[in-house]
Design an enzyme around this catalytic site. Structure first.
Site, PDB file in Angstrom:
ATOM      1  N   ALA A  21      -7.867  -7.155  -3.769  1.00 26.48           N
ATOM      2  CA  ALA A  21      -8.021  -8.100  -2.663  1.00 26.48           C
ATOM      3  C   ALA A  21      -6.995  -7.916  -1.557  1.00 26.48           C
ATOM      4  O   ALA A  21      -7.109  -8.524  -0.496  1.00 26.48           O
ATOM      5  CB  ALA A  21      -7.941  -9.536  -3.192  1.00 26.48           C
ATOM      6  N   ARG A  26       1.005  -2.359   5.493  1.00 25.54           N
ATOM      7  CA  ARG A  26       1.992  -1.299   5.720  1.00 25.54           C
ATOM      8  C   ARG A  26       1.364   0.090   5.813  1.00 25.54           C
ATOM      9  O   ARG A  26       2.003   1.040   6.234  1.00 25.54           O
ATOM     10  CB  ARG A  26       3.061  -1.335   4.622  1.00 25.54           C
ATOM     11  CG  ARG A  26       4.120  -2.409   4.843  1.00 25.54           C
ATOM     12  CD  ARG A  26       5.151  -2.413   3.742  1.00 25.54           C
ATOM     13  NE  ARG A  26       4.652  -3.057   2.533  1.00 25.54           N
ATOM     14  CZ  ARG A  26       5.307  -3.094   1.379  1.00 25.54           C
ATOM     15  NH1 ARG A  26       6.493  -2.487   1.264  1.00 25.54           N
ATOM     16  NH2 ARG A  26       4.797  -3.700   0.332  1.00 25.54           N
TER      17      ARG A  26
END
Length: 492
Positions: A21, A26
């Protein structure tokens, strides 16, 4: 206890819950993190493949970020997977609860439930089987997979009593300095009794430093209810390393590359330079094959026994037959027969089928070409939309002219045909068995079996053309000098 100590036979778990999920910000990518590829599979693809080896009765993937895209990707890889949606409540406990509720829709689940992640692509099927075996054979309520990590940093820590028995899992942000000094980490991968998991999740709150519903609260609650909680130490901490950015993704890819190469070498394959050789997860290589440096093997490529591939070769979905040689070649969706040779600097496009002992030589491009046993295209040619029979030879610098600007057309070359250099085959055209052609022939009409095809046109020579038309050039001066020498020779 280490995973290497487990000897019991594994049983099939009731279910596997794969958590997928997360957003993965990043990565700085339009692509969801778990869909990034290493070793020819997405990270979640690796996780699903390992989970399916357990042969669970049901498998559910919990999604949230970019929900529809991730769900479709999962179903493309594993059409039997269930999809569950995590609620807005953050935390791994919330995600597992969503997965369990999906599994419970038809009837409450009973038995062992394994929880793993979509971003741990190095986790092996063997380690998962050992986890389930250990959990079931010890009749545990909860078994957590742990690792001894040289740089534990932000991982949750495993707390044990003086006798080495499991006590608790402490999330890094909630840990004391003394607890942070522990090097045994929580991998986040668990085996649960389904009933214990269901009851414990109903009691988990968000009273912690991150305001999340921690899955790691479940072991403590299970112990409080009299259940046995155990921790199984895995052999290699790299198996549970995740990738939060592209640097880490590259590191996992390099580790997988080395692990894959070692597996093939232990199975009898010679890999001359593993550091420059990339082999996809689904690639098959038979024993005594040799892989030279700077070679990449992708997709469902298969390399036969005693074949030699590389250097500087990239093959995707290519079958290389036993004893074949492929050098400095780029190939896609093609087949290379037993004892055949390809390259150097060949380009095999989809639909190329080279027969046994055939040859596709230097600077040859092929596409949708069926080339029979022993037939050769040695040099500097393009062969597209063609069928070439057995033991035929296509001369250097030949082009199969298959496109008329609107449609593609086929060329058929028979058996034992000998074609001259610099031929053009203007499709559609057929050359019969045993036929020959001269150099620089343009084949526009069918050539009967045993016939010789020539392009008519006599050679014309205009004497002294250069001297008359290019006076003062180096060519004219050379011609004049040659003429003077010839005149002197004739005078003598």
């Amino acid at each position: 206890m280490s995973t290497s100590e487990t000897t019991f036979a594994a049983t099939e778990p009731a279910a596997v819950i794969v958590l997928a999920a997360g957003q993965g910000t990043r990565m700085k990518s339009k692509l969801p993190k778990i869909m990034h590829d290493i070793g020819g599979r997405s990270m979640v693809g690796h996780s699903l493949a390992a989970s399916r080896t357990l042969e669970p009765q049901r498998l559910v993937v919990v999604v949230r970020h970019d929900r529809d895209r991730v769900a479709q990707h999962v179903l493309d890889f594993d059409p039997q997977a269930l999809i569950a949606d995590q609620s807005d409540l953050p935390g791994t406990g919330s995600a597992v609860l969503a997965g369990l509720q999906k599994l419970d829709e038809k009837a409450p689940l009973e038995g062992t439930v394994v929880v793993t992640y979509g971003d741990v692509p190095l986790l092996t099927a063997e380690t998962l089987r050992k986890l389930v075996t250990h959990h079931d054979s010890h009749d545990n309520a909860v078994t957590v997979l742990t690792a001894l990590h040289p740089a534990p940093e932000k991982y949750g820590r495993i707390l044990r009593d003086d006798a080495g028995n499991f006590l608790d899992i402490r999330e890094f942000k909630d840990a004391t300095e003394e607890e942070r000094a522990v090097t045994e980490i929580n991998s986040g991968i668990f085996a649960f009794d389904a009933g214990v998991l269901r009851d414990a999740l109903a009691q988990v709150d968000t009273n912690n430093a991150q305001g999340e519903m921690y899955l790691t609260d479940v072991p403590k609650l299970a112990r409080a209810q009299g259940g046995t909680v155990d921790a199984l130490v895995m052999d290699d901490h790299m198996e549970v390393e995740g990738a939060n950015d592209r640097v880490q993704l590259s590191e996992l890819g390099a580790y997988l590359r080395q692990r894959t190469a070692e597996m093939h070498m232990r199975n009898g394959v010679t890999i001359v330079d593993p550091a420059t050789t990339w082999i996809g997860t689904d690639v098959a290589i038979a024993r005594d094959a040799v892989i030279h440096p700077n070679t990449q093997l992708h997709g469902v490529t298969s390399i036969g026994e005693d074949a030699v591939v590389g250097p500087d070769t990239t093959l995707t979905d290519v079958r290389v037959g036993p004893g074949a040689t492929v050098v400095r070649t780029h190939g896609l969706q093609s087949s290379i027969g037993e004892g055949a040779s390809v390259g150097p600097f060949a380009y095999l496009r989809p639909g190329t089928e080279l027969g046994a002992k055939g040859k596709i030589g230097a600077y040859v491009e092929t596409k949708n070409a069926q080339i029979g046993t022993g037939s050769k295209i040695p040099h500097l040619s393009y062969v597209g939309d063609a069928t070439i029979g057995e033991h035929s030879n296509i001369g250097a610098a030949s082009v199969f002219v298959n496109y008329d600007g609107v449609n593609k057309h086929p060329t058929t070359i028979g058996n034992h045909v000998r074609m001259g250099s610099d031929n053009m085959y203007v499709a559609p055209v057929t050359v019969g068995d045993g036929a020959y052609s001269g150099a620089s022939t343009t084949v526009r009409k069918d050539v009967p079996a045993g016939a010789l095809a020539l392009t008519e046109g006599r050679q014309v020579i205009v004497e002294n053309w250069v001297v008359d038309n290019r006076p003062g050039t180096a060519a004219a001066e050379a011609a004049q000098a040659a003429g003077t020498q010839a005149d002197t020779h004739h005078t003598d």
